[in-house]
Design a protein around this motif. Structure first.
Motif, mmCIF file in Angstrom:
data_model
loop_
_atom_site.group_PDB
_atom_site.id
_atom_site.type_symbol
_atom_site.label_atom_id
_atom_site.label_comp_id
_atom_site.label_asym_id
_atom_site.label_seq_id
_atom_site.Cartn_x
_atom_site.Cartn_y
_atom_site.Cartn_z
ATOM 1 N N PHE A 139 -24.220 7.856 -40.182
ATOM 2 C CA PHE A 139 -25.315 8.643 -39.625
ATOM 3 C C PHE A 139 -26.179 9.240 -40.724
ATOM 4 C CE2 PHE A 139 -22.332 8.919 -35.977
ATOM 5 C CZ PHE A 139 -23.139 8.279 -35.072
ATOM 6 N N MET A 141 -25.135 10.821 -43.631
ATOM 7 C CA MET A 141 -24.640 12.018 -44.304
ATOM 8 C C MET A 141 -23.731 11.576 -45.438
ATOM 9 S SD MET A 141 -22.519 14.935 -42.504
ATOM 10 C CE MET A 141 -23.420 16.295 -41.905
ATOM 11 N N ASN A 210 -22.434 20.234 -36.672
ATOM 12 C CA ASN A 210 -23.800 19.969 -37.115
ATOM 13 C C ASN A 210 -24.653 19.519 -35.928
ATOM 14 O OD1 ASN A 210 -26.098 18.520 -38.172
ATOM 15 N ND2 ASN A 210 -25.103 18.703 -40.149
ATOM 16 N N HIS A 211 -25.781 20.185 -35.785
ATOM 17 C CA HIS A 211 -26.652 19.895 -34.646
ATOM 18 C C HIS A 211 -27.083 18.428 -34.623
ATOM 19 C CE1 HIS A 211 -29.764 20.467 -31.696
ATOM 20 N NE2 HIS A 211 -30.664 20.007 -32.535
ATOM 21 N N VAL A 212 -27.475 17.926 -35.788
ATOM 22 C CA VAL A 212 -27.990 16.559 -35.818
ATOM 23 C C VAL A 212 -26.875 15.560 -35.532
ATOM 24 C CG1 VAL A 212 -29.302 14.909 -37.142
ATOM 25 C CG2 VAL A 212 -29.666 17.306 -37.506
ATOM 26 N N PHE A 213 -25.697 15.815 -36.082
ATOM 27 C CA PHE A 213 -24.581 14.892 -35.828
ATOM 28 C C PHE A 213 -24.260 14.857 -34.342
ATOM 29 C CE2 PHE A 213 -20.060 13.819 -35.536
ATOM 30 C CZ PHE A 213 -20.063 12.636 -36.242
ATOM 31 N N LEU A 215 -26.375 15.502 -31.905
ATOM 32 C CA LEU A 215 -27.465 14.791 -31.238
ATOM 33 C C LEU A 215 -27.273 13.292 -31.336
ATOM 34 C CD1 LEU A 215 -30.899 16.362 -32.212
ATOM 35 C CD2 LEU A 215 -29.970 16.061 -29.952
ATOM 36 N N ARG A 216 -26.840 12.848 -32.516
ATOM 37 C CA ARG A 216 -26.713 11.417 -32.730
ATOM 38 C C ARG A 216 -25.528 10.824 -31.997
ATOM 39 N NH1 ARG A 216 -29.242 8.858 -37.003
ATOM 40 N NH2 ARG A 216 -28.376 7.003 -36.051
ATOM 41 N N PRO B 308 -27.350 14.874 -41.564
ATOM 42 C CA PRO B 308 -27.390 13.465 -41.181
ATOM 43 C C PRO B 308 -28.812 13.105 -40.762
ATOM 44 C CG PRO B 308 -25.864 14.704 -39.786
ATOM 45 C CD PRO B 308 -26.655 15.683 -40.561
ATOM 46 N N GLN B 314 -35.573 11.085 -31.548
ATOM 47 C CA GLN B 314 -35.341 12.529 -31.655
ATOM 48 C C GLN B 314 -36.359 13.185 -32.577
ATOM 49 O OE1 GLN B 314 -31.356 12.110 -32.978
ATOM 50 N NE2 GLN B 314 -30.506 12.113 -30.910
#
Lengths: 387, 347
Positions: A139, A141, A210-213, A215-216, B308, B314
């Motif tokens: 993702f 990171m 983590n917000h983005v993780f 979301l993904r 990430p 998004q």
């Protein structure tokens, strides 16, 4: 001639999109692609950013191990089996040894059983650490990958000390293990475990909160409950779906019945939950390693008395042994005919179904950006698919 | 010596004098810029290295300080492979179109009250126009490469840059309203009077949105979908090698420095000192501008090591549904504050 009507089979592959319509583009995701877990490739047909059809191609890494093993004596097969699943060879060594032990009716001393559990759980932890890094790496990171691989390296240092080799250690042999623990080893294991627990605590903050993780990965690649038995999904992928199945609990082998651990289950069954189940299992592994060091008998033999390895004639027989590896049930089917060589061996690895049929099913309809994340979340090893 | 030089200089016609002087000024801006790009890559590798518990490059030269030079030399001597089926002309012109605006935008950046290459009145519009042109290089490169991955990356970049430009433009409208000028020098002078008088405080939402949009505009992590490594390999520059690739690389980093400089100028008082009124350290100087630029560049690197990558849809949702509404609302707030002459900033 009468026409025979045929019911469409459940496993019929989805129809391939019409490439001449101009709506679709075909791209190859692998074998040289940073988002793929190894030597395999996905043939993706995409419509815009969305995957319309996915076909898995394996065969880049077929080494013919099962046939190769029929031509080698029993002890010569050890360097072969540990190369089947590269990041976790110990499970293959254990299963191969266990199959021989079962056919030849060899009793394994108690100390050896504890040492085997220690070896296997350290291996599980190392393998999960590498997976965890790869998962966040897929993702985007990269930091977590560096952190986890550092700690995997500390575990490999432990292996080096315990077995003499870092990765392909051939420590578990029929009848026991090759060596006792070195002096002061327990303290060093505990120190590494402390580091791993600290790392896991940080990873929870950096990755799982983590917000983005989120979301993904949330809602990505959901495995429905009825897929589990149809596709033969095992291990954490299955437990993330709510099934409480773990060979270590259901049919305990070695000394797992004397250890206290939980079977972690979740119900969401998306990429995030699968990662979360594995994360919890890492904590279980750390606790199991501590228990093993605590409960392990101090003395005793670590190897059964066996004749010279160069002249083993395993009696004729047939067996299937299985164990819970990081990806689920791993099995060896072995047939012997009383000679110095195996007659037939078949290895059942969970990667085959996960990477081929499950991936083909789940990839349809997702964004092309998520293909790598989905692939890693299923936790597959291409060398194990085709051996 | 100087006399001899001046006597030669006076023979040169005036228009030529002007041309030579401008050229020298351009070199004085671009040469340090290129050097800072090179050492920004070094800083990036070092900083991210320390965040990832490793040391980063430390082999070439003392403590690795010659690493960027070695990288540049390697890239210069590598062959530029032009793939079969690629459009040769567009393939070459792509990187040039990417780097030209990234460098040209520096013409209006004020380094202090007097050091500006072109002190134009519509400096802000000039910057906005030039940063938009950069996207053509990317689209052309992606299309000319004749590769699906490159094309996917180019399409993503185009959509992303265009949508974030709107949020960025609105954020700058706030600055424009607050300062009452499009000239970058006057925007800085409007913020005189210490750290609390800078625009970052009254325009805080716009400041945050401008910087995040800037990260998205330069295609840096966590918005680096155009080159998302694990997704589409390297995106629009997947087929580029050697110096052609290096030029994309230079453009990306020059853009990063530009965004950091613009953020410092628009919202953080440019060359002004945060301790206005205090002797010695309260003096405005180039040092403060460089310090602010370095701070924002550090944020770029910090983001990259921490987050990430967003998925492409998004990113679009964030741009259109979050940033643009906030900026529009805050422009109204700023407008009211200016009309009613809110003390401290707008009196």
């Amino acid at each position: 001639m009468p026409s025979i009507s045929q019911q469409p089979h459940k496993f019929d592959p989805p129809l391939e999109p019409d490439l001449t319509s101009g709506k679709y583009v075909k791209i190859w995701h692998g074998p040289q692609h940073p988002g793929i877990t190894g030597n395999m490739s996905l043939e993706l047909t995409i419509c815009g950013d969305e995957v319309a059809h996915c076909k898995t191609h394996v065969g880049y890494l077929h080494r013919g191990f099962e046939k190769l093993m029929e031509r080698r004596t029993f002890i010569q097969n050890f360097p072969v089996v540990c190369r089947i699943a590269v990041p976790e060879p110990a499970f293959n060594e254990y299963l191969y040894a266990a199959a021989i032990e079962e056919i030849a009716e060899i009793e394994v001393p108690e100390l050896a059983q504890w040492l085997r559990v220690l070896n296997l759980e350290l291996m599980r932890l190392a393998s999960y650490l590498m997976w965890l890094g790869g998962s966040s790496g897929s993702f985007g990171m990269t930091t977590v990958y560096q952190w986890t691989v550092t700690h995997r390296d500390y575990i490999l240092d432990l292996f080096e000390e315990m077995t003499g080799a870092r990765i392909y250690h051939m420590y578990i042999t029929p009848g026991g293990v090759r060596a006792k623990l070195p002096e002061g080893f327990k303290g060093r294991v505990l120190k590494v475990m402390q580091g791993v627990e600290k790392l896991l605590y940080e990873v929870e903050k950096v990755v799982f909160n983590n917000h983005v993780f989120k979301l993904r990965s949330q809602g990505l690649g959901i495995i429905s409950k009825d897929m589990i038995d149809e596709y033969g999904i095992v291990g954490p992928n299955q437990r993330a779906c709510g099934f409480e199945r773990d060979l270590r609990k259901d049919q305990p082998y070695l000394v797992y019945d004397q250890l206290d651990f939980e079977v972690v289950t979740e119900t969401e069954s998306d990429a995030y939950t699968r990662a979360w189940v594995r994360y919890q299992e890492m904590h279980q592994s750390v606790s199991m390693i501590r228990q093993v060091l605590d409960k392990m008998p101090e003395g005793g033999s670590f190897h059964a008395d066996l004749p010279n390895v160069l002249h083993w004639n395993v009696p004729a027989g047939e067996t299937y042994v299985k164990a819970e590896c990081t990806r689920g049930e791993y099995g060896y089917y072995m047939v012997t005919d009383g000679s110095e060589y195996l007659q037939r061996i078949h290895i059942r690895g969970p990667s085959y179904t996960h990477a081929v049929s499950v991936m083909e099913k789940l990839a349809v309809g997702i964004n092309i950006a998520d293909v790598a994340g989905l692939m890693v979340s299923l936790h597959t090893y291409p060398p194990e698919i085709e051996r | 010596m100087i006399d001899a030089f001046l006597s030669v200089w006076n023979i040169v016609p005036e228009s030529l004098q002007w041309l030579i002087l401008t050229m020298l000024k351009i070199v004085a801006i671009v040469a340090p810029l290129m050097l800072s790009v090179a050492y920004l890559t070094f800083a990036e590798r070092k900083i991210i290295g320390y965040i990832q518990v490793r040391t980063g490059p430390n082999r070439v030269g003392p403590k690795g300080w010659l690493q960027p030079i070695a990288d540049a030399v390697k890239l210069i001597f590598k062959e530029i492979v032009i793939p079969n089926g690629a459009n040769k002309f567009l393939f070459i012109i792509g990187p040039i179109l990417a780097i030209a605006p990234a460098l040209a935008a520096w013409a209006v950046i004020p380094f202090n009250e007097y050091w500006i290459l072109a002190d134009v009145n519509a400096g802000l519009l000039y910057v906005l126009a030039l940063t938009s042109v950069g996207v053509y290089g990317v689209i052309i490169a992606g299309w000319a490469s004749n590769s699906q991955y490159a094309f996917l990356g180019a399409m993503r970049t185009a959509a992303q840059i265009i949508s974030y430009e709107i949020a960025m433009g609105f954020a700058l409208v706030g600055v424009l309203v607050a300062s009452g000028s499009l000239n970058l020098r006057e925007i800085v002078l409007a913020q005189e009077g210490g750290v609390l008088h800078w625009f970052w405080l009254p325009l805080f939402p716009l400041f945050v949105i401008y910087f995040i949009s800037g990260v998205a505009e330069t295609n840096r992590a966590p918005f680096d979908v155009s080159e998302g490594e694990s997704e589409i390999v390297a995106g629009f520059h997947v087929e580029y090698s050697g110096m052609a690739f290096a030029i994309f690389f230079l453009a990306e980093y020059a853009n990063m420095i530009l965004i950091a400089a613009l953020t410092a100028i628009m919202f953080c008082g440019g060359w002004l000192s945060p301790f206005s009124g205090v002797p010695v350290i309260g003096e405005p100087s180039l040092f403060w501008l460089l310090a602010k630029i370095s701070f924002f560049l550090f944020l770029f690197l910090w983001f990259r090591a921490t987050f990430p990558r967003y998925r492409y849809d998004q990113i679009m949702r964030l741009g259109w549904k979050v940033f643009i509404p906030i900026t529009i609302v805050w422009i109204l707030v700023v407008g009211l504050a200016v009309v009613y002459q809110l003390p401290w900033w707008f009196d």
